[in-house]
Write an enzyme that holds these catalytic residues in place. Structure first.
Site, PDB file in Angstrom:
ATOM      1  N   GLY A 154       0.834  -1.198   0.000  1.00 19.95           N
ATOM      2  CA  GLY A 154       0.000   0.000   0.000  1.00 19.95           C
ATOM      3  C   GLY A 154       0.865   1.244   0.000  1.00 19.95           C
ATOM      4  O   GLY A 154       1.974   1.245   0.555  1.00 19.95           O
ATOM      5  N   GLN A 167       3.195   9.976   0.587  1.00 18.63           N
ATOM      6  CA  GLN A 167       4.492   9.301   0.791  1.00 18.63           C
ATOM      7  C   GLN A 167       5.456   9.579  -0.365  1.00 18.63           C
ATOM      8  O   GLN A 167       6.651   9.346  -0.246  1.00 18.63           O
ATOM      9  CB  GLN A 167       4.290   7.789   0.960  1.00 18.63           C
ATOM     10  CG  GLN A 167       3.522   7.429   2.235  1.00 18.63           C
ATOM     11  CD  GLN A 167       3.314   5.940   2.371  1.00 18.63           C
ATOM     12  OE1 GLN A 167       2.312   5.410   1.886  1.00 18.63           O
ATOM     13  NE2 GLN A 167       4.241   5.252   2.995  1.00 18.63           N
ATOM     14  N   CYS A 190       5.420   0.125   7.285  1.00 18.43           N
ATOM     15  CA  CYS A 190       5.137   1.275   6.421  1.00 18.43           C
ATOM     16  C   CYS A 190       6.406   1.620   5.644  1.00 18.43           C
ATOM     17  O   CYS A 190       7.495   1.670   6.234  1.00 18.43           O
ATOM     18  CB  CYS A 190       4.719   2.466   7.291  1.00 18.43           C
ATOM     19  SG  CYS A 190       4.380   3.961   6.362  1.00 18.43           S
ATOM     20  N   LEU A 191       6.260   1.856   4.351  1.00 16.69           N
ATOM     21  CA  LEU A 191       7.437   2.190   3.539  1.00 16.69           C
ATOM     22  C   LEU A 191       8.071   3.499   3.996  1.00 16.69           C
ATOM     23  O   LEU A 191       9.238   3.749   3.703  1.00 16.69           O
ATOM     24  CB  LEU A 191       7.048   2.272   2.062  1.00 16.69           C
ATOM     25  CG  LEU A 191       6.699   0.922   1.426  1.00 16.69           C
ATOM     26  CD1 LEU A 191       6.104   1.121   0.034  1.00 16.69           C
ATOM     27  CD2 LEU A 191       7.928   0.023   1.355  1.00 16.69           C
ATOM     28  N   HIS A 219      -4.747   1.914   7.364  1.00 14.41           N
ATOM     29  CA  HIS A 219      -3.365   2.404   7.480  1.00 14.41           C
ATOM     30  C   HIS A 219      -3.128   3.524   6.461  1.00 14.41           C
ATOM     31  O   HIS A 219      -2.604   4.584   6.800  1.00 14.41           O
ATOM     32  CB  HIS A 219      -2.395   1.240   7.241  1.00 14.41           C
ATOM     33  CG  HIS A 219      -0.959   1.628   7.209  1.00 14.41           C
ATOM     34  ND1 HIS A 219      -0.057   1.281   8.195  1.00 14.41           N
ATOM     35  CD2 HIS A 219      -0.237   2.343   6.298  1.00 14.41           C
ATOM     36  CE1 HIS A 219       1.127   1.770   7.901  1.00 14.41           C
ATOM     37  NE2 HIS A 219       1.050   2.414   6.742  1.00 14.41           N
ATOM     38  N   GLU A 220      -3.540   3.283   5.208  1.00 11.97           N
ATOM     39  CA  GLU A 220      -3.293   4.272   4.148  1.00 11.97           C
ATOM     40  C   GLU A 220      -4.150   5.518   4.339  1.00 11.97           C
ATOM     41  O   GLU A 220      -3.701   6.636   4.064  1.00 11.97           O
ATOM     42  CB  GLU A 220      -3.549   3.650   2.768  1.00 11.97           C
ATOM     43  CG  GLU A 220      -2.649   2.464   2.421  1.00 11.97           C
ATOM     44  CD  GLU A 220      -1.166   2.744   2.590  1.00 11.97           C
ATOM     45  OE1 GLU A 220      -0.744   3.916   2.460  1.00 11.97           O
ATOM     46  OE2 GLU A 220      -0.409   1.798   2.878  1.00 11.97           O
ATOM     47  N   HIS A 261      -2.638   8.086   6.515  1.00 10.25           N
ATOM     48  CA  HIS A 261      -1.659   8.953   5.827  1.00 10.25           C
ATOM     49  C   HIS A 261      -2.341  10.211   5.272  1.00 10.25           C
ATOM     50  O   HIS A 261      -1.745  11.282   5.238  1.00 10.25           O
ATOM     51  CB  HIS A 261      -1.001   8.203   4.664  1.00 10.25           C
ATOM     52  CG  HIS A 261       0.120   7.296   5.063  1.00 10.25           C
ATOM     53  ND1 HIS A 261       1.308   7.751   5.606  1.00 10.25           N
ATOM     54  CD2 HIS A 261       0.258   5.954   4.964  1.00 10.25           C
ATOM     55  CE1 HIS A 261       2.116   6.729   5.829  1.00 10.25           C
ATOM     56  NE2 HIS A 261       1.497   5.617   5.454  1.00 10.25           N
TER      57      HIS A 261
END
Ligand code: Y12
Ligand code: CO
Length: 171
Positions: free
Chosen positions: A45, A50, A95-96, A137-138, A141
């Protein structure tokens, strides 16, 4: 084209993303680049913030039982809104934008998602388990929130210490 992924503690990640108004060629190029960047980074994701774009855009690609990610399973989610969240589950999230750190986080187990596709057409999907977790989660952001903000005070302190150490060792 691969895009650089912004990592914690970069303040850009705190931006609240704005609604997408133009479902045009620029949006389609961004979606393609986000997908390529996410797959190249072994992610499932990615939110536009990001890659430093403060718009309400998410890409998801949930792996199958063998761990394979197929482009046919790619989800492009624009201006999402959660309806009817229900149940509670926990999952070890990563998370990236917070590389190398994973933590058990509590989320809703199921939800209904209303969103727009790349052409601005309204869509609805029903999400359970990993997809529902990844969506939440996304979507955090989009509000400038990271999963580490859900940690207890002591766990967050431990994270900050470990993360700072890892950043120093990387230099
Ligand atoms: C469940 C929980 C969280 C999400 C959000 C999406 N998160 C990711 O896609 C995270 C991916 C990730 C990949 C990493 O790279 C490798 O594993 C090779 C990574 O790298 C390191 O930690 C060094 C970190 C995160 C979806 C579903
Ligand atoms: Co993330």
């Amino acid at each position: 084209m691969l895009l650089p992924i912004i990592t914690y503690p970069n303040k850009i990640l705190k931006s609240v993303s704005t609604q997408v108004e133009n479902f045009d060629e620029n949006l389609h190029i961004l979606l393609e680049n986000m997908y390529e960047t996410m797959i190249a980074s072994n992610g499932i994701g990615l939110a536009a913030i990001q890659v430093a774009v403060p718009q309400r855009i998410l890409i998801l690609c949930i792996p199958d039982e063998e761990g394979n990610q197929f482009i046919e399973n790619r989800l492009e989610i624009i201006n999402p809104v959660i309806h009817h969240p229900r149940g509670i589950t926990t999952y070890q999230e990563g998370c990236l934008s917070v590389p190398g750190f994973y933590e058990e986080i509590e989320r809703f187990e199921s939800l209904e998602l209303h969103y727009h596709n790349r052409y601005g057409e309204p869509s609805v999907l029903e999400a359970h388990e990993l997809l529902a977790i990844a969506i939440q989660h996304e979507m955090d952001h989009l509000e400038g929130k990271l999963f580490i903000e859900k940690l207890t005070y002591n766990r967050r302190k431990k994270f900050e210490k470990e993360y700072k150490k890892a950043l120093k060792e990387k230099k």
